[in-house]
Scaffold this active site. Sequence first.
Site, PDB file in Angstrom:
ATOM      1  N   GLY A 172      29.155  40.430  36.895  1.00 46.71           N
ATOM      2  CA  GLY A 172      29.973  40.464  35.684  1.00 46.71           C
ATOM      3  C   GLY A 172      30.844  41.699  35.571  1.00 46.71           C
ATOM      4  CB  ALA A 407      64.406  30.020  45.106  1.00 46.72           C
TER       5      ALA A 407
END
Length: 519
Positions: A172, A407
Amino acid sequence: MENQGKIKKLIDKRTQARLGGGQKRIDSQHAKGKFTARERINMLLDEGSFEELDMFVTHRCVNFGMEKETYLGDGVVTGFGTIDGRVVYVFAQDFTVIGGSLSETMSQKICKVMDMAMRMGAPVIGINDSGGARIQEGADALAGYSEIFERNILASGVVPQISLILGPCAGGAVYSPALTDFIMMSEQNAYMYITGPKVVKSVTNEDVTDAQLGGANMHSRKSGVVHFKGETEEEVLQLTRTLISYIPQNNMEEPPVVECNDPINRLDDTLNTLVPDNPNKPYDMKDVIKGIVDNGEFLEVQPLYAQNIICCFARFNGKSTGIIANQPKFLAGVLDCDASRKAARFVRFCDAFNIPVLTLVDVPGFLPGTGQEYSGIIVHGAKLMFAYGEATVPKVTVTIRKSYGGAHIVMSCKQLRGDLNYAWPNSEIAVMGASGAVAVLEGKNIAKIENADEKAEYILEKETEYKDKFSNPYAAAARGYIDDVIEPRNTRFRVIRAFEMLSTKRLNNPLKKHDNIPL
């Protein structure tokens, strides 16, 4: 005399606290080539500027005999100091104290400095070197992590958050760094992963080392989790100081300005001949960046990850700027999933902290193939488009060579609220390159020609016709999509003048709770 005794007690307690888990464990830390928490803080901050808080805090756990093992400070050193005279808040986990494991009180110390950073509007720097949650505290330790994560989330986009991984960071514990703006990592003794090699072996039967699973080289090249890596702890700490020099204290302030001794009208004649005549031949976009920024200096973010796009901090006339640039040296500068995500996150950081954005474009399109489509290139490309489209900071775009198709749109075009869009004379702005366009537009006519020489001649004629129309920036300029066509060697001057003009820009997005970026 009584006062003297109390003062001596204070001094003794401070001495005890500074020893952390004791001299033996400090020696063990040094033997691994690692510095202690306080040594790291002192190396990071301006000399003599550190003010420690909560030096006398101890844990309150009485399970598994923990009441017999208490240390002043409880495994983390917290406080504030300065970097180049600017206030920062820091916390550094102390591996000499119960392996730097996180307890409830340790999380409270970290949360306190994070709360102070938010109130005062200053960056937070966390130094991670921990064995994970303190198992003896169970749910209290998990709750402690959760309190830290919530503060990471609320601080995001308000104050800069930087994480340094200088030892273990597992389970975690990895999520706090992942929630911060930048992750720095040392190549020595540092690793971060969700589950370690033993668990991986038991679940997937893979044999893997700490370094292979979560080392700095892997995370800086493959996963993209790490933004900066250094060979040593000293290098990582110095990189952190350099990064801080480019970014503001908080989202309400302007980026720092330094004195500039590089003339704004400096011409770089090499830029006029840098781009090859052959549109398929590569060149190094970093040469363009070096030629236009102050003193040729810049700090690249994620330099080893998705190298087909460059993200870096630089200065123009002393003012911090973020640069996003396609890199023709790698994959011809094409956009793929990784490059799109990398650039999108960088644009959003710059926008959150009022850092102007310069985009240098040489992009043939998005990378085709099943690998990219299966990986979700549609949604990853949309992230970059979203980032540019929502950004309200000054945005200047210079098209260096190719700018094709979707793009072209994604790379900060005029319709995504690009403020000033320039182009070099040799640039091409079109739906696609000449050969591809002719194949689509003239496919049926080409198929009818049986003679090979005639077919080749016809194709060449049509490609030349297409190039005459689109292999120059003037068609886009005629419609106002390009504000001006500029001489390459004059790019530095034009960019600086553009950002100076845009310094008073005011633009607000529609009122909303928050957006829903295509994650």
